[in-house]
Design a protein around this motif. Sequence first.
Motif, mmCIF file in Angstrom:
data_model
loop_
_atom_site.group_PDB
_atom_site.id
_atom_site.type_symbol
_atom_site.label_atom_id
_atom_site.label_comp_id
_atom_site.label_asym_id
_atom_site.label_seq_id
_atom_site.Cartn_x
_atom_site.Cartn_y
_atom_site.Cartn_z
ATOM 1 N N TYR A 72 0.821 -1.212 0.000
ATOM 2 C CA TYR A 72 0.000 0.000 0.000
ATOM 3 C C TYR A 72 0.858 1.267 0.000
ATOM 4 N N ASN A 73 1.950 1.192 -0.806
ATOM 5 C CA ASN A 73 2.827 2.346 -1.040
ATOM 6 C C ASN A 73 3.512 2.879 0.222
ATOM 7 N N GLN A 74 3.797 1.999 1.147
ATOM 8 C CA GLN A 74 4.572 2.388 2.325
ATOM 9 C C GLN A 74 6.059 2.408 1.939
ATOM 10 N N GLN A 75 6.649 3.586 1.960
ATOM 11 C CA GLN A 75 7.959 3.827 1.381
ATOM 12 C C GLN A 75 9.080 3.018 2.035
ATOM 13 N N GLN A 76 8.877 2.580 3.273
ATOM 14 C CA GLN A 76 9.957 1.853 3.964
ATOM 15 C C GLN A 76 10.356 0.560 3.260
ATOM 16 N N VAL A 77 9.456 -0.034 2.496
ATOM 17 C CA VAL A 77 9.835 -1.286 1.827
ATOM 18 C C VAL A 77 10.816 -1.040 0.688
ATOM 19 N N VAL A 78 10.870 0.178 0.195
ATOM 20 C CA VAL A 78 11.820 0.535 -0.860
ATOM 21 C C VAL A 78 13.117 1.070 -0.268
ATOM 22 N N ASP A 79 13.020 1.919 0.750
ATOM 23 C CA ASP A 79 14.203 2.572 1.307
ATOM 24 C C ASP A 79 15.026 1.660 2.212
ATOM 25 N N ALA A 80 14.399 0.694 2.866
ATOM 26 C CA ALA A 80 15.138 -0.203 3.756
ATOM 27 C C ALA A 80 16.156 -1.023 2.964
ATOM 28 N N SER A 81 17.192 -1.460 3.654
ATOM 29 C CA SER A 81 18.236 -2.248 3.002
ATOM 30 C C SER A 81 17.708 -3.590 2.515
ATOM 31 N N ALA A 82 16.858 -4.182 3.304
ATOM 32 C CA ALA A 82 16.278 -5.484 2.954
ATOM 33 C C ALA A 82 14.884 -5.567 3.553
ATOM 34 N N VAL A 83 14.047 -6.349 2.917
ATOM 35 C CA VAL A 83 12.733 -6.656 3.477
ATOM 36 C C VAL A 83 12.659 -8.171 3.614
ATOM 37 N N VAL A 84 12.455 -8.617 4.835
ATOM 38 C CA VAL A 84 12.326 -10.053 5.088
ATOM 39 C C VAL A 84 10.839 -10.370 5.215
ATOM 40 N N ILE A 85 10.352 -11.219 4.342
ATOM 41 C CA ILE A 85 8.976 -11.714 4.442
ATOM 42 C C ILE A 85 9.040 -12.974 5.296
ATOM 43 N N VAL A 86 8.436 -12.909 6.468
ATOM 44 C CA VAL A 86 8.449 -14.069 7.361
ATOM 45 C C VAL A 86 7.245 -14.932 7.032
ATOM 46 N N LEU A 87 7.521 -16.148 6.585
ATOM 47 C CA LEU A 87 6.484 -17.096 6.193
ATOM 48 C C LEU A 87 6.340 -18.183 7.248
ATOM 49 N N GLY A 88 5.129 -18.677 7.406
ATOM 50 C CA GLY A 88 4.886 -19.807 8.285
ATOM 51 C C GLY A 88 4.598 -21.054 7.463
ATOM 52 N N ASP A 89 5.171 -22.168 7.871
ATOM 53 C CA ASP A 89 5.042 -23.427 7.141
ATOM 54 C C ASP A 89 3.800 -24.189 7.604
ATOM 55 N N LEU A 90 2.822 -24.301 6.712
ATOM 56 C CA LEU A 90 1.586 -25.024 7.032
ATOM 57 C C LEU A 90 1.777 -26.531 7.030
ATOM 58 N N GLN A 91 2.893 -26.983 6.472
ATOM 59 C CA GLN A 91 3.183 -28.420 6.409
ATOM 60 C C GLN A 91 4.498 -28.718 7.119
ATOM 61 N N ALA A 92 4.697 -28.066 8.237
ATOM 62 C CA ALA A 92 5.948 -28.262 8.988
ATOM 63 C C ALA A 92 6.105 -29.700 9.459
#
Length: 205
Positions: A72-92
């Motif tokens: 939703y155009n939140q600028q921090q996802v572009v300016d930050a060095s990295a964006v980590v998408i934390v995923l959860g494993d449904l089949q752990a």
Amino acid sequence: MTQTSQNQTAIEVIKERHSVRQYESGVKIPEADLQEILSLAASAPSSWNLQHWRFLVIQDEANKQKLLPIAYNQQQVVDASAVVIVLGDLQANLVAPEVYASATPEIRDMMVKQIEGAYANNPQLARDEAIRNASYAAMQLMLAAKAKGYDSVPMGGYNPAALIQEFNIPERYVPTLMLPIGKAAKAARPTERLPLAQQVINERF
């Protein structure tokens, strides 16, 4: 370093971690730092030691631009060095044989049977466990980043369906949050905290 100074350091990191939303653009996290942060995050506890988290790491500028409308155009996802998408494993549960590979056959068989029994025909448990355990790793990731001199912000404001489609995330994984990491361009806003007495219930309601 003495035990007392180690404890002080941990306390200071916890106190100093705040959600930063404005980052210095163009700052690259050295690979060694990023790997250490992720390794520390991956040492978080998890149910049955199944390590339900997966880290989708976005550093490429073109991919960060793809994240912008998804977030939703939140600028921090572009300016930050990295964006980590934390995923959860449904089949752990499927990694149980690997997790217990070095255990005795008796223990391995017992644990795998217990895990499979818990997961069988129980998608709600699988989802709860995926989100709960990924959250442990996410919090540990934020603290590890702060300890290494970086700031972060947990983000729930994004379009999960668009994220899944754009980055080809398999159905096995559920996005739990976005976590921009980088160098703060502006200090975090002070936040009010409820009195501890309002947050703690002793013994029973």
